[in-house]
Design a protein around this motif. Structure first.
Motif, PDB file in Angstrom:
ATOM      1  N   ILE A   1       0.852  -1.188   0.000  1.00 14.14           N
ATOM      2  CA  ILE A   1       0.000   0.000   0.000  1.00 14.14           C
ATOM      3  C   ILE A   1       0.891   1.241   0.000  1.00 14.14           C
ATOM      4  N   THR A   2       0.703   2.085  -1.005  1.00 14.79           N
ATOM      5  CA  THR A   2       1.483   3.323  -1.079  1.00 14.79           C
ATOM      6  C   THR A   2       0.633   4.541  -0.741  1.00 14.79           C
ATOM      7  N   SER A   3      -0.689   4.388  -0.823  1.00 12.49           N
ATOM      8  CA  SER A   3      -1.613   5.448  -0.432  1.00 12.49           C
ATOM      9  C   SER A   3      -2.989   4.810  -0.270  1.00 12.49           C
ATOM     10  N   PRO A   4      -3.939   5.509   0.358  1.00 12.79           N
ATOM     11  CA  PRO A   4      -5.281   4.936   0.509  1.00 12.79           C
ATOM     12  C   PRO A   4      -5.949   4.587  -0.825  1.00 12.79           C
ATOM     13  N   ASP A   5      -5.466   5.166  -1.912  1.00  7.06           N
ATOM     14  CA  ASP A   5      -6.048   4.901  -3.228  1.00  7.06           C
ATOM     15  C   ASP A   5      -5.152   4.037  -4.109  1.00  7.06           C
ATOM     16  N   ASN A   6      -4.060   3.546  -3.548  1.00  4.49           N
ATOM     17  CA  ASN A   6      -3.112   2.798  -4.368  1.00  4.49           C
ATOM     18  C   ASN A   6      -2.581   1.589  -3.604  1.00  4.49           C
ATOM     19  N   ALA A   7      -3.039   0.420  -3.995  1.00  2.00           N
ATOM     20  CA  ALA A   7      -2.567  -0.820  -3.375  1.00  2.00           C
ATOM     21  C   ALA A   7      -2.254  -1.822  -4.481  1.00  2.00           C
ATOM     22  N   LYS A   8      -1.216  -2.589  -4.267  1.00  2.00           N
ATOM     23  CA  LYS A   8      -0.772  -3.562  -5.268  1.00  2.00           C
ATOM     24  C   LYS A   8      -0.692  -4.948  -4.642  1.00  2.00           C
ATOM     25  N   ILE A   9      -1.241  -5.929  -5.331  1.00  2.00           N
ATOM     26  CA  ILE A   9      -1.138  -7.315  -4.903  1.00  2.00           C
ATOM     27  C   ILE A   9       0.095  -7.932  -5.560  1.00  2.00           C
ATOM     28  N   HIS A  10       1.032  -8.387  -4.763  1.00  2.00           N
ATOM     29  CA  HIS A  10       2.200  -9.082  -5.312  1.00  2.00           C
ATOM     30  C   HIS A  10       1.888 -10.561  -5.543  1.00  2.00           C
ATOM     31  N   TYR A  11       1.210 -11.169  -4.602  1.00  2.00           N
ATOM     32  CA  TYR A  11       0.757 -12.557  -4.763  1.00  2.00           C
ATOM     33  C   TYR A  11      -0.278 -12.866  -3.694  1.00  2.00           C
ATOM     34  N   VAL A  12      -1.077 -13.889  -3.958  1.00  2.00           N
ATOM     35  CA  VAL A  12      -2.122 -14.336  -3.024  1.00  2.00           C
ATOM     36  C   VAL A  12      -1.936 -15.827  -2.776  1.00  2.00           C
ATOM     37  N   GLY A  13      -1.872 -16.209  -1.503  1.00  2.00           N
ATOM     38  CA  GLY A  13      -1.826 -17.625  -1.145  1.00  2.00           C
ATOM     39  C   GLY A  13      -0.589 -18.357  -1.606  1.00  2.00           C
ATOM     40  N   LYS A  14       0.553 -17.686  -1.537  1.00  2.00           N
ATOM     41  CA  LYS A  14       1.816 -18.329  -1.966  1.00  2.00           C
ATOM     42  C   LYS A  14       2.301 -19.290  -0.892  1.00  2.00           C
ATOM     43  N   ASN A  15       2.535 -20.530  -1.277  1.00  2.00           N
ATOM     44  CA  ASN A  15       3.044 -21.516  -0.334  1.00  2.00           C
ATOM     45  C   ASN A  15       4.561 -21.398  -0.249  1.00  2.00           C
ATOM     46  N   VAL A  16       5.040 -21.032   0.932  1.00  2.00           N
ATOM     47  CA  VAL A  16       6.474 -20.770   1.086  1.00  2.00           C
ATOM     48  C   VAL A  16       7.174 -21.850   1.908  1.00  2.00           C
ATOM     49  N   ILE A  17       6.415 -22.848   2.372  1.00  2.00           N
ATOM     50  CA  ILE A  17       7.025 -23.969   3.087  1.00  2.00           C
ATOM     51  C   ILE A  17       6.596 -25.263   2.424  1.00  2.00           C
ATOM     52  N   ALA A  18       7.333 -26.328   2.702  1.00  2.00           N
ATOM     53  CA  ALA A  18       6.924 -27.664   2.226  1.00  2.00           C
ATOM     54  C   ALA A  18       5.783 -28.142   3.107  1.00  2.00           C
ATOM     55  N   MET A  19       4.611 -28.318   2.533  1.00  2.00           N
ATOM     56  CA  MET A  19       3.422 -28.678   3.300  1.00  2.00           C
ATOM     57  C   MET A  19       3.464 -30.137   3.759  1.00  2.00           C
TER      58      MET A  19
END
Length: 202
Positions: free
Chosen positions: A184-202
């Motif tokens: 989030i850079t401002s109340p009107d500007n947000a960027k999604i880099h990724y959603v639900g990224k698995n970062v460990i071995a499940m």
């Protein structure tokens, strides 16, 4: 934003869980939290602030992860980070509640659809977004680490991405201890880099 580790309620998918705030982690969930903490350590992630919902499973995940990451941060509770509130339907069998007629009505109402006494996805989006904005306002150049819940994380990500209800429920996924990164850079500007990224071995 990190979804909590596997909880008892995740092993009973036939029931509507909703908040279920007293549901503990399973042994697998505890192991996931340990692995996530080690992942934080190895990636040298040092958040400025750590937030979490008041649910036992989120607090336990955060506490275990921070300890294994070697971080001394305290988890600040923000109830706006809670999972969707299913009201009187929490714990009920899905097949009993979601009849064809009820499902059709909820789908027709889109993001505003909800069962009596329960929240809508839009309700969740609005409170989650306000929590994130407050974090940005108090720490505009900092990093927040949030231990939260699957649908709540998908809901706010979907708000930023402009997704409808089906897009949130069908296109996005958040496994246990998966990460979602929002800038989030401002109340009107947000960027999604990724959603639900698995970062460990499940």
């Amino acid at each position: 934003l990190v979804r909590h580790g596997e909880a008892i309620t995740n092993t009973h998918s036939e029931c509507i869980s909703g908040r279920s705030n007293m549901a503990p982690l399973t042994k697998r969930g505890e192991s996931q939290a340990i692995k996530y903490g080690l992942c934080l350590r190895d990636r040298m992630i040092t958040p400025d602030v750590v937030l979490g919902s008041g649910a036992v499973r989120a607090q336990s995940t955060g506490t275990i992860a921070l300890a294994n990451a070697g971080l001394l941060a305290t988890i600040r509770v923000d109830e706006r980070l809670q999972e969707i509130d299913m009201g009187i339907y929490e714990g009920r069998l899905r097949t009993e509640v979601y009849t064809d007629e009820v499902s059709d009505a909820l789908n027709a109402a889109g993001l505003d659809g909800h069962l009596p006494t329960a929240e809508s996805i839009r309700d969740v989006q609005n409170r989650m977004w306000e929590a994130l904005l407050d974090g940005h306002r108090s720490l505009p150049d900092g990093t927040l680490l949030i231990f939260g819940h699957g649908l709540a994380i998908r809901a706010v990500a979907g708000k930023i991405l402009g997704l409808d209800k089906q897009g949130i429920l069908k296109r996005l996924s958040t496994d246990n201890v998966s990460e979602t990164k929002i800038e989030i850079t401002s109340p009107d500007n947000a960027k999604i880099h990724y959603v639900g990224k698995n970062v460990i071995a499940m």
